[in-house]
Design a protein around this motif. Structure first.
Motif, short mmCIF file in Angstrom:
data_model
loop_
_atom_site.label_atom_id
_atom_site.label_comp_id
_atom_site.label_asym_id
_atom_site.label_seq_id
_atom_site.Cartn_x
_atom_site.Cartn_y
_atom_site.Cartn_z
N LEU A 42 0.83 -1.21 0.00
CA LEU A 42 0.00 0.00 0.00
C LEU A 42 0.86 1.26 0.00
CD1 LEU A 42 -2.48 -0.74 2.93
CD2 LEU A 42 -3.04 -0.78 0.52
N SER A 43 0.25 2.35 -0.43
CA SER A 43 0.89 3.66 -0.27
C SER A 43 0.58 4.16 1.14
CB SER A 43 0.33 4.64 -1.29
OG SER A 43 -1.02 4.94 -0.97
N GLY A 44 1.34 5.14 1.58
CA GLY A 44 1.10 5.72 2.89
C GLY A 44 -0.29 6.34 2.99
N ASN A 45 -0.75 6.95 1.92
CA ASN A 45 -2.08 7.56 1.94
C ASN A 45 -3.18 6.53 2.10
OD1 ASN A 45 -1.36 10.23 1.78
ND2 ASN A 45 -1.57 10.38 -0.45
N GLU A 46 -3.07 5.43 1.36
CA GLU A 46 -4.12 4.42 1.46
C GLU A 46 -4.11 3.78 2.85
OE1 GLU A 46 -4.26 1.51 -1.69
OE2 GLU A 46 -6.24 0.81 -1.05
N ALA A 47 -2.90 3.61 3.38
CA ALA A 47 -2.79 3.04 4.72
C ALA A 47 -3.49 3.95 5.74
CB ALA A 47 -1.33 2.85 5.09
N ILE A 48 -3.29 5.25 5.61
CA ILE A 48 -3.93 6.21 6.52
C ILE A 48 -5.45 6.11 6.39
CG2 ILE A 48 -4.36 8.68 6.90
CD1 ILE A 48 -1.71 7.95 8.09
N TYR A 75 1.14 4.94 9.37
CA TYR A 75 -0.09 4.22 9.73
C TYR A 75 -0.15 3.98 11.23
CZ TYR A 75 -3.08 -0.06 9.81
OH TYR A 75 -4.04 -1.00 10.07
N ASP A 76 0.94 3.48 11.78
CA ASP A 76 0.97 3.18 13.22
C ASP A 76 0.84 4.46 14.06
OD1 ASP A 76 1.32 0.57 12.43
OD2 ASP A 76 3.46 0.47 12.91
N ASN A 77 1.56 5.51 13.66
CA ASN A 77 1.50 6.77 14.42
C ASN A 77 0.08 7.35 14.42
OD1 ASN A 77 4.19 6.74 15.03
ND2 ASN A 77 4.79 8.31 13.55
N ILE A 95 7.15 10.72 -0.90
CA ILE A 95 8.18 9.74 -0.53
C ILE A 95 7.53 8.56 0.19
CG2 ILE A 95 10.34 9.38 0.73
CD1 ILE A 95 10.80 12.45 0.41
N THR A 96 6.67 8.87 1.17
CA THR A 96 5.97 7.76 1.82
C THR A 96 4.47 7.76 1.52
OG1 THR A 96 5.52 8.87 3.92
CG2 THR A 96 7.64 7.77 3.71
N SER A 97 3.92 8.92 1.14
CA SER A 97 2.47 8.96 0.91
C SER A 97 2.08 8.25 -0.38
CB SER A 97 1.97 10.41 0.86
OG SER A 97 2.47 11.08 -0.28
N HIS A 98 2.98 8.26 -1.36
CA HIS A 98 2.63 7.66 -2.66
C HIS A 98 3.41 6.40 -3.00
CE1 HIS A 98 0.39 11.32 -3.13
NE2 HIS A 98 -0.04 10.97 -4.32
N ALA A 99 4.61 6.27 -2.44
CA ALA A 99 5.39 5.06 -2.75
C ALA A 99 4.68 3.86 -2.13
CB ALA A 99 6.79 5.20 -2.18
#
Ligand SMILES: Cc1ncc(C[n+]2csc(CCOP(=O)(O)OP(=O)(O)O)c2C)c(N)n1
Lengths: 309, 401
Positions: free
Chosen positions: B7-13, B144-146, B171-175
């Motif tokens: 997943l991307s960071g955004n989808e995880a959020i 996601y954890d934070n 960097i983390t939101s889309h990768a």
């Protein structure tokens, strides 16, 4: 049920006296009259924009508000009440809130016509179930009587002073009620304090008990900003209606209705004369200002008459 | 136990949002956080969550609506970036001072101008003094954890302070990364239900919030608010311990990587920690004593933990991804200087880097460690450096021509 002021006055007061608003100010009357439209068993969650009303009714650790009350900022009463209303729906759905709440927001003309306009427009468009009440005193009073887009043309304010070359405010008053009507919300009303407050009361009841967004624009004079004698508040309001400066009407589901038609439409001078902010207009060389003011009033009045037919 | 996904960071959020027992989400699109409300409104549209979503007309209204909702007794959250966060600025203060434990997924991006959609910390650093707790994430997993932990930290009775869970834009939101997810039930159980003591829709007791505060009161109220921020330090650790019990993933206020015997240490926020760790592995293989301190809790600032971690080093590079325009270096550098005040300790050098998405490659980090080695040996070409960026800080990977 017929309206009885006495009966209404016997309801438990939801806005207590002892607040720090000036004598002769219209804002507390607007609040009282709107809250009186609530059934006593219904609860209210109230938001107020920053302004005289908020600052003078909720100085820590005192509050004049008997219902739950939130002041957040100057420019966001619409979004704030939208958040409150959404929370209410969420908590009700989850059984966390059982009773009936009515969501009501108050803002001055600065907080409504100007800085809070976008926030209001967004909340109206999204269709939250709330009432927004603008107490329109035609300037930013809390910060010392600066002009707003609601200030009438020619008015002498601290940022549109009547000087040797500039005759007070240059622009006409924004017609916010029209702009709100263009949002196609279920209920919009314009009113002020008249007689036994029947007009205001009936509109407030409709506004509070119509599902969806409702908007009330209440002309609420300010004795310091308008420079009238405090005891003349009601007289000024009546003149505003009788000169047709402030048409009293409502728009229900798109249907326009005039709720007060003066027996005899008075000349605008009657309304302007008791107010110090228009004093310079009465110099002989400024007769044109009164004529221009009258022309604008007539134009708007004709427009309303046409739409209310 | 956790389910693995890519997943991307955004989808995880957005997935975390679905599990957090939120009553209200209010958000407005802005790159690079836009996907969060997009994913979330899709969950709403598909009936996968009963959280109410308010598609507001601005970020100012997003924060205002969250404040209204949370004050009314709901658990509320939002997501934003850059200009959106800046537009919320006044409301961030209002929400924090009302002690409303809201959460925000902040996807960091450069602040205009000139307009630029890529990552740096200019936006979040502008909000560092608003009274919000700020956690920074190295990768999507940590973001996601934070964000999940943020709810528990914010709502702790000793804290009652809103939390911004920051991750680096793109960097983390889309990768897309491997992420271990918790189920909605696990998240829901972990965060519990929101039980505020005072709220507008409390049928038992009414409340008035947001008074005019005269000089006789404001200072005490600010002191109380600061207490919540200070109390957050142990609470962040406590919540991390509870989270570790659930997920097996451990987090501290800071993360120390190879600092035990390190002579040269880098202090960073966010995704650069990942790049730095790789560089450290390579340099360690050559026998170089290099290490890293990653700040996870930036507000409140864990000064004692940071000081302990870097005190024994000989030279420390502080990596700032926001040009604070103070003329004396970036905001993180200022905090590190405060943490080290009176303690002696290593030579501190501030680097301005990665602004507006400027690539941060291993060779840049290696160059910083080389600079530190030169500084340690007293061989740094100070004159040359001062010419480049003034006496207080220097730029990394800045084109000079
Ligand atoms: C963002 C912001 N800008 C300016 C102010 C300063 N301010 C507070 S109240 C006010 C004027 C309020 O005017 P209005 O809404 O007409 O209400 P009134 O005071 O007349 O009742 C101003 C300018 C503020 N509080 N916030």
């Amino acid at each position: 049920m017929a309206y009885q002021l006495k009966e209404e006055m016997s309801k438990p007061e939801r806005f207590s006296s002892g607040h720090r608003m000036c004598a002769g100010c219209g804002a507390p009357l607007a609040v009282r009259a709107v809250l009186r439209a609530l059934e006593p068993e219904d609860k209210a969650a109230i938001v107020s924009a920053t302004g005289c009303l908020q600052a003078s009714t909720f100085p820590y650790p005192y509050t004049a508000w008997e219902d739950s009350f939130l002041h957040s900022a100057f420019e966001n009463a619409g979004a704030s009440i939208g958040g409150v209303e959404t929370a209410y729906r969420a908590l009700k759905k989850r059984g966390k809130v059982k009773g009936n709440y009515k969501c009501i927001a108050f803002g001055g003309d600065g907080g409504t016509y100007d800085i809070g306009f976008q926030s209001l427009s967004g909340a109206l468009e999204r269709g939250h179930d709330f009432v927004y009440v603008c107490y329109d005193n035609e300037a930013y009073m809390n910060t010392g009587i600066q002009r707003s887009s609601s200030t009438s043309r020619f008015a002498d304010t601290s940022t549109s002073p009547a000087g040797k070359v500039v005759p007070g405010k240059l622009q006409n008053k924004k017609n916010l009620t029209d702009v709100v009507i263009a949002h196609n919300i279920p209920y919009v009303a314009q009113t002020t304090f008249m007689g036994n407050f029947r007009d205001l009361h009936q509109k407030a009841r409709k506004a509070v008990y119509t599902p969806g967004p409702a908007f009330m624009n209440i002309l609420a004079p300010c004795p310091r900003g308008w420079r009238y004698e405090t005891q003349d508040l009601m007289k000024i309001c009546k003149l505003a209606a009788d000169t047709c400066f402030w048409p009293m009407f409502e728009v229900e589901e798109g249907k326009w209705r005039l709720t007060y038609e003066p027996k005899k439409k008075l000349a605008i001078e009657e309304y302007l004369k008791p107010q110090g902010r228009f004093k310079h207009m009465f110099k002989p060389e400024n007769q044109w200002m009164i004529e221009a003011f009258q022309t604008e009033v007539d134009r708007k009045w004709q427009d309303i008459l046409t739409r209310c037919q | 136990m956790g389910k693995r996904d890519r997943l991307s960071g955004n989808e995880a959020i957005a997935l975390a949002m679905k599990g957090m027992n939120l009553d209200v989400v209010a958000a407005f699109p802005i790159t690079p956080s836009t996907e969060i409300p997009q994913y979330f409104s899709q969950y709403v549209a598909n009936g996968e969550t009963d959280t109410l979503f308010i598609p507001v007309e601005s970020e100012h209204s997003a924060m205002s609506a969250c404040i209204g909702a949370q004050a009314a007794g709901a658990r509320a959250s939002t997501a934003t970036s850059s200009c959106g966060l800046a537009l919320m600025y006044e409301m961030l203060h209002v929400g924090a001072s009302l002690r409303l434990p809201m959460t925000m997924a902040c996807v960091t991006r450069a602040l205009t101008g000139p307009i630029n959609i890529h990552n740096d910390h200019g936006d979040a650093m502008g909000a560092r003094d608003t009274g919000w707790i700020q956690l920074y994430a190295e990768n999507a997993q940590e973001a996601y954890d934070n964000y999940i932990m943020a709810v528990k930290i914010a709502e702790d009775k000793q804290v009652l302070t809103p939390v911004m869970a920051c991750q680096d834009g793109f960097i983390t939101s889309h990768a897309v990364e491997n992420i271990e997810l918790l189920s909605d039930e696990e998240i829901g159980k972990f965060v519990g239900l929101y039980e505020p003591a005072e709220y507008l829709l409390n049928e038992e007791e009414k409340v008035a919030m947001g008074p005019y505060d005269a000089p006789a009161y404001l200072m005490e109220h600010k002191r109380q608010q600061a207490e919540g921020m200070m109390q957050a330090l142990p609470v962040i650790e406590k919540v991390a311990a509870e989270f570790a019990a659930l997920s097996g993933r451990h987090y501290g206020l800071i993360e120390e990587y190879q600092t035990e015997d390190a002579e040269r240490i880098l202090v960073v926020l966010g995704s650069t920690a990942g790049t730095a760790k790789q560089v450290i592995k390579n340099l360690r293989a050559k026998g170089e004593k290099v290490g890293l301190v990653k700040i996870r809790s930036y507000r409140p600032f864990p000064a004692a933990a940071v000081a302990k971690a870097i005190k024994k080093a000989k030279a420390v590079a502080v990596m700032d991804k926001a040009e604070g325009m103070s003329g004396i270096g970036g905001p993180l550098f200022g905090d590190i200087c405060v943490a080290m005040n009176g303690l002696g300790g290593p030579r501190l050098i501030d680097y301005m880097y990665g602004l507006g998405g400027r690539d941060v490659r291993p060779e840049h980090i290696e160059a910083v460690y080389r600079d530190l080695a030169a500084a340690m040996a007293g061989k740094a070409d100070e004159e040359q450096l001062i010419k480049k960026a003034g006496p207080y800080y220097r730029y990394l990977a800045l084109r000079e021509e």
